[in-house]
Design a protein around this motif. Structure first.
Motif, short mmCIF file in Angstrom:
data_model
loop_
_atom_site.label_atom_id
_atom_site.label_comp_id
_atom_site.label_asym_id
_atom_site.label_seq_id
_atom_site.Cartn_x
_atom_site.Cartn_y
_atom_site.Cartn_z
N ALA A 21 41.79 31.19 22.89
CA ALA A 21 42.75 30.11 23.15
C ALA A 21 42.66 29.83 24.65
N VAL A 22 43.17 28.70 25.08
CA VAL A 22 43.17 28.42 26.51
C VAL A 22 43.90 29.55 27.23
N GLY A 23 43.26 30.12 28.23
CA GLY A 23 43.83 31.21 29.01
C GLY A 23 43.37 32.59 28.59
N THR A 24 42.73 32.71 27.42
CA THR A 24 42.23 34.03 27.00
C THR A 24 41.17 34.49 27.99
N GLU A 25 41.29 35.73 28.43
CA GLU A 25 40.32 36.30 29.36
C GLU A 25 39.35 37.20 28.61
N ASP A 26 38.10 37.13 29.00
CA ASP A 26 37.04 37.91 28.37
C ASP A 26 36.29 38.64 29.47
N HIS A 27 36.30 39.96 29.39
CA HIS A 27 35.56 40.77 30.37
C HIS A 27 34.23 41.15 29.73
N GLN A 28 33.15 40.79 30.39
CA GLN A 28 31.82 41.10 29.88
C GLN A 28 31.05 41.94 30.89
N VAL A 29 30.22 42.83 30.36
CA VAL A 29 29.22 43.50 31.18
C VAL A 29 27.89 42.87 30.76
N ARG A 30 27.20 42.27 31.72
CA ARG A 30 25.94 41.58 31.45
C ARG A 30 24.81 42.25 32.22
N LYS A 31 23.63 42.13 31.66
CA LYS A 31 22.44 42.56 32.37
C LYS A 31 21.82 41.30 32.97
N ILE A 32 21.92 41.22 34.29
CA ILE A 32 21.44 40.04 35.01
C ILE A 32 20.38 40.49 36.00
N MET A 33 19.17 39.98 35.83
CA MET A 33 18.05 40.33 36.70
C MET A 33 17.90 41.85 36.79
N GLY A 34 18.09 42.53 35.65
CA GLY A 34 17.90 43.97 35.58
C GLY A 34 19.09 44.81 36.02
N ARG A 35 20.18 44.17 36.43
CA ARG A 35 21.34 44.92 36.92
C ARG A 35 22.53 44.69 36.00
N HIS A 36 23.35 45.73 35.83
CA HIS A 36 24.58 45.59 35.06
C HIS A 36 25.62 44.94 35.97
N THR A 37 26.20 43.85 35.49
CA THR A 37 27.14 43.07 36.30
C THR A 37 28.40 42.79 35.49
N ASP A 38 29.56 43.05 36.08
CA ASP A 38 30.83 42.72 35.45
C ASP A 38 31.10 41.23 35.66
N VAL A 39 31.44 40.55 34.56
CA VAL A 39 31.72 39.12 34.62
C VAL A 39 33.05 38.87 33.91
N GLY A 40 33.95 38.23 34.61
CA GLY A 40 35.22 37.84 34.02
C GLY A 40 35.18 36.36 33.68
N LEU A 41 35.42 36.03 32.43
CA LEU A 41 35.44 34.65 31.97
C LEU A 41 36.81 34.34 31.38
N THR A 42 37.23 33.09 31.51
CA THR A 42 38.47 32.63 30.94
C THR A 42 38.19 31.40 30.09
N VAL A 43 38.85 31.32 28.94
CA VAL A 43 38.74 30.11 28.12
C VAL A 43 39.52 29.01 28.83
N THR A 44 38.81 27.97 29.26
CA THR A 44 39.46 26.88 30.00
C THR A 44 39.72 25.65 29.13
N GLU A 45 38.97 25.52 28.05
CA GLU A 45 39.20 24.45 27.07
C GLU A 45 38.99 25.04 25.69
N TYR A 46 39.81 24.61 24.75
CA TYR A 46 39.70 25.14 23.39
C TYR A 46 40.22 24.12 22.40
N ASP A 47 39.36 23.72 21.49
CA ASP A 47 39.73 22.83 20.39
C ASP A 47 39.24 23.54 19.13
N PRO A 48 40.14 24.20 18.39
CA PRO A 48 39.74 25.02 17.26
C PRO A 48 38.76 24.31 16.31
#
Length: 141
Positions: free
Chosen positions: A44-71
């Protein structure tokens, strides 16, 4: 700024496609660079998602937020204002005959100009794999 826009078609209806897109914790199943994902609730708008991604060989914490949502139709995820690099992912599910089409856009801001060529090349390989893996995930759902 780097911007990638593409689309893919799937035999499943848009509702099935969107169910996978809205399952923020399920992204590791179809995004190879997402090692883990944990949302603070249903999409939903405002939901936060914490991801650990492998970017260029490195583990990186990425915080994303749902900014638009139309079910059933649209979900936009973005990093916080001022994050570097800034990321915005747009997923739009639309009817395509008896199946569905995903319209995907990825925007990256703040990538050093010297690294843009490498980032674009990596994304050029990664995005088609992501769309194919999403199709595989849909057949398993």
């Amino acid at each position: 700024m780097i911007e990638i826009q593409t689309s893919a078609t799937y035999p499943q209806p848009p509702e099935a496609l969107f169910a996978v897109l809205a399952d923020l914790g399920g992204y590791p199943a179809w995004q190879a660079d997402v090692l883990s994902a944990e949302a603070n609730g249903a999409a939903a708008v405002g939901t936060e998602d914490h991801q650990v991604r492998k970017i260029m060989g490195r583990h990186t914490d990425v915080g994303l937020t749902v900014t638009e949502y139309d079910p059933g139709k649209l979900i936009v995820l973005a990093t916080a204002e001022g994050a570097s690099p800034g990321v915005e992912q747009t997923y739009r599910a639309v009817t395509d005959g008896t199946g569905s089409r995903l319209e995907f856009r990825l925007r990256l801001e703040g990538v050093p100009r010297m690294a843009e060529h490498l980032a674009k090349a990596q994304l050029g390989k990664q995005v088609p794999k992501l769309l194919a893996a999403l199709g595989d995930q849909l057949t398993q759902s």
